[in-house]
Design an enzyme around this catalytic site. Sequence first.
Site, PDB file in Angstrom:
ATOM      1  N   CYS A   1      50.255   8.984 -24.240  1.00  0.00           N
ATOM      2  CA  CYS A   1      51.398   9.048 -25.164  1.00  0.00           C
ATOM      3  C   CYS A   1      52.414  10.107 -24.749  1.00  0.00           C
ATOM      4  CB  CYS A   1      50.904   9.333 -26.575  1.00  0.00           C
ATOM      5  SG  CYS A   1      49.766   8.087 -27.162  1.00  0.00           S
TER       6      CYS A   1
ATOM      7  N   HIS B   1      56.270  12.863 -30.322  1.00  0.00           N
ATOM      8  CA  HIS B   1      55.509  11.621 -30.238  1.00  0.00           C
ATOM      9  C   HIS B   1      55.171  11.179 -31.665  1.00  0.00           C
ATOM     10  CE1 HIS B   1      52.736   8.574 -29.275  1.00  0.00           C
ATOM     11  NE2 HIS B   1      51.661   9.244 -29.645  1.00  0.00           N
TER      12      HIS B   1
ATOM     13  N   ASN C   1      52.589   3.928 -33.765  1.00  0.00           N
ATOM     14  CA  ASN C   1      52.434   4.662 -32.505  1.00  0.00           C
ATOM     15  C   ASN C   1      52.528   3.665 -31.345  1.00  0.00           C
ATOM     16  OD1 ASN C   1      51.465   6.027 -30.259  1.00  0.00           O
ATOM     17  ND2 ASN C   1      49.718   6.952 -31.314  1.00  0.00           N
TER      18      ASN C   1
HETATM   19  N1  ACO Z   1      42.332   2.165 -44.740  1.00  0.00           N
HETATM   20  C1  ACO Z   1      41.552   2.684 -45.689  1.00  0.00           C
HETATM   21  N2  ACO Z   1      40.633   3.639 -45.460  1.00  0.00           N
HETATM   22  C2  ACO Z   1      40.530   4.089 -44.197  1.00  0.00           C
HETATM   23  C3  ACO Z   1      41.307   3.573 -43.135  1.00  0.00           C
HETATM   24  C4  ACO Z   1      42.236   2.574 -43.448  1.00  0.00           C
HETATM   25  N3  ACO Z   1      43.045   2.027 -42.517  1.00  0.00           N
HETATM   26  N4  ACO Z   1      40.967   4.226 -42.004  1.00  0.00           N
HETATM   27  C5  ACO Z   1      40.015   5.105 -42.319  1.00  0.00           C
HETATM   28  N5  ACO Z   1      39.736   5.016 -43.635  1.00  0.00           N
HETATM   29  C6  ACO Z   1      38.749   5.759 -44.428  1.00  0.00           C
HETATM   30  C7  ACO Z   1      37.592   6.253 -43.589  1.00  0.00           C
HETATM   31  O1  ACO Z   1      36.637   5.243 -43.421  1.00  0.00           O
HETATM   32  C8  ACO Z   1      37.100   7.394 -44.432  1.00  0.00           C
HETATM   33  O2  ACO Z   1      36.331   6.863 -45.483  1.00  0.00           O
HETATM   34  P1  ACO Z   1      35.004   7.614 -45.992  1.00  0.00           P
HETATM   35  O3  ACO Z   1      35.485   8.950 -46.489  1.00  0.00           O
HETATM   36  O4  ACO Z   1      34.492   6.696 -47.029  1.00  0.00           O
HETATM   37  O5  ACO Z   1      34.142   7.729 -44.768  1.00  0.00           O
HETATM   38  C9  ACO Z   1      38.389   7.965 -45.047  1.00  0.00           C
HETATM   39  O6  ACO Z   1      39.372   6.936 -44.931  1.00  0.00           O
HETATM   40  C10 ACO Z   1      38.895   9.204 -44.349  1.00  0.00           C
HETATM   41  O7  ACO Z   1      38.843   8.976 -42.928  1.00  0.00           O
HETATM   42  P2  ACO Z   1      39.427  10.009 -41.932  1.00  0.00           P
HETATM   43  O8  ACO Z   1      39.154   9.554 -40.531  1.00  0.00           O
HETATM   44  O9  ACO Z   1      38.988  11.385 -42.330  1.00  0.00           O
HETATM   45  O10 ACO Z   1      41.004   9.868 -42.228  1.00  0.00           O
HETATM   46  P3  ACO Z   1      42.156  10.788 -41.760  1.00  0.00           P
HETATM   47  O11 ACO Z   1      42.843  11.348 -42.910  1.00  0.00           O
HETATM   48  O12 ACO Z   1      41.713  11.735 -40.659  1.00  0.00           O
HETATM   49  O13 ACO Z   1      43.158   9.737 -41.081  1.00  0.00           O
HETATM   50  C11 ACO Z   1      43.823   9.024 -38.882  1.00  0.00           C
HETATM   51  C12 ACO Z   1      42.747   8.974 -39.960  1.00  0.00           C
HETATM   52  C13 ACO Z   1      45.088   8.405 -39.455  1.00  0.00           C
HETATM   53  C14 ACO Z   1      43.363   8.226 -37.670  1.00  0.00           C
HETATM   54  C15 ACO Z   1      44.081  10.487 -38.463  1.00  0.00           C
HETATM   55  O14 ACO Z   1      42.873  11.123 -38.150  1.00  0.00           O
HETATM   56  C16 ACO Z   1      45.026  10.630 -37.277  1.00  0.00           C
HETATM   57  O15 ACO Z   1      46.206  10.376 -37.372  1.00  0.00           O
HETATM   58  N6  ACO Z   1      44.500  11.113 -36.145  1.00  0.00           N
HETATM   59  C17 ACO Z   1      45.338  11.385 -34.967  1.00  0.00           C
HETATM   60  C18 ACO Z   1      45.678  10.148 -34.210  1.00  0.00           C
HETATM   61  C19 ACO Z   1      46.616  10.490 -33.079  1.00  0.00           C
HETATM   62  O16 ACO Z   1      47.384  11.452 -33.140  1.00  0.00           O
HETATM   63  N7  ACO Z   1      46.598   9.771 -31.991  1.00  0.00           N
HETATM   64  C20 ACO Z   1      47.526  10.144 -30.937  1.00  0.00           C
HETATM   65  C21 ACO Z   1      47.098   9.825 -29.677  1.00  0.00           C
HETATM   66  S1  ACO Z   1      46.797   8.101 -29.499  1.00  0.00           S
HETATM   67  C22 ACO Z   1      46.807   7.821 -27.829  1.00  0.00           C
HETATM   68  O17 ACO Z   1      46.967   8.741 -27.060  1.00  0.00           O
HETATM   69  C23 ACO Z   1      46.499   6.443 -27.342  1.00  0.00           C
END
Ligand code: ACO
Length: 332
Positions: A112, A259, A289
Amino acid sequence: MTGIKIIGTGRYVPDLVASNEDFTKIVETSDEWITKRTGIKNRHVSNGEPTWYMGLKAAERAIENAGIDPQEIDMLISTSVTPDYAFPALSNLLLGKLGIHGAFGIDIECACAGFVFALDMAQRYIATEDDVKTVLIVSPENITKYVDYTDRSTCVLFGDAAGAAVVRKGDKRSYSYLMTEGEGAERIYAHGIPAGNAFTDPEQAAKYAELFPKGKAHYMHMDGQDVYKFATRVLPVAVRKVCEKAGITPEDIDLIVPHQANNRIIQTAAKNLKLPMDHFYMNIENYGNTSSACIPVCLSELRDSGRIKQGDKVAIVGFGAGLIYGAVLFEI
Ligand code: ACO
């Protein structure tokens, strides 16, 4: 080191749009969860467009926007992590499709942060090589082909797009800072084709296969929370580092183009840098993204809308698989 100037930008986004509502039909999720946790509402997704096709369209528009003859291009850098072929390099294919003769192409794989690393590279070639005066950076991504649409924590995040920019020497110095934290390489990955041939012993191959993290076919694996923590930590570091080099403070930057991975990452980084959110350009709501395409698509929108004007100081900041991050500070 001399500076760089972006003299043209272009973008291509597929017509096919997947809304948050569409995702509620394929995984257990809701518009509310996706909007609150990421800021994404829609993403454009490939309707079968090859990566090179998206890159070609964005490149043609960038060349037209720059008002130059394609033959003036000396070097093409492609940043796609989702090319159509393992080889030849996408940059080579694009030079052929654009009908450019007398230029060379290089592909870089910086996930990215690809456009940031490519702009740094362009800056260095332009500064040191008399025969490289005009660089075309093309960042097309078909990242959705690596997305597992049964994994709700990753599938809602990604979209496809292409961005391109024509770069030349600028009057004002530009500054960059790039970094890799390779110990995080397996926080985000997608498997390639495993090693093996007609003579490979399957038992031995099975032992070597254990050297890899378990993965589901070629699909992207991401430790979301680890990547989130990484991104919120490094984004302010990259901004401060380029500011230190330039002898300015983050407040002196007119616009930061980050990004587009998650709205919350940018909000946290903004707080850390003590900057208001309007110091950052965000379009994640419409695209999700799109990996290395995010930043050049933003730059193309910004040029078209006139939001950035001559003399503005702009910092682009990228982070992603690697784990890598970096920033380039330059004047429009
Ligand atoms: N809809 C509903 N619930 C969801 C979803 C969804 N789409 N996705 C996850 N959940 C649930 C999980 O199962 C979890 O449930 P649980 O508590 O019952 O286990 C709960 O939501 C919380 O999950 P987390 O993983 O803690 O959610 P978080 O707030 O961290 O958000 C996310 C997840 C959006 C992926 C976040 O961690 C994020 O943005 N991470 C960074 C991603 C990034 O920056 N990528 C960049 C590089 S990508 C590349 O280089 C190719």
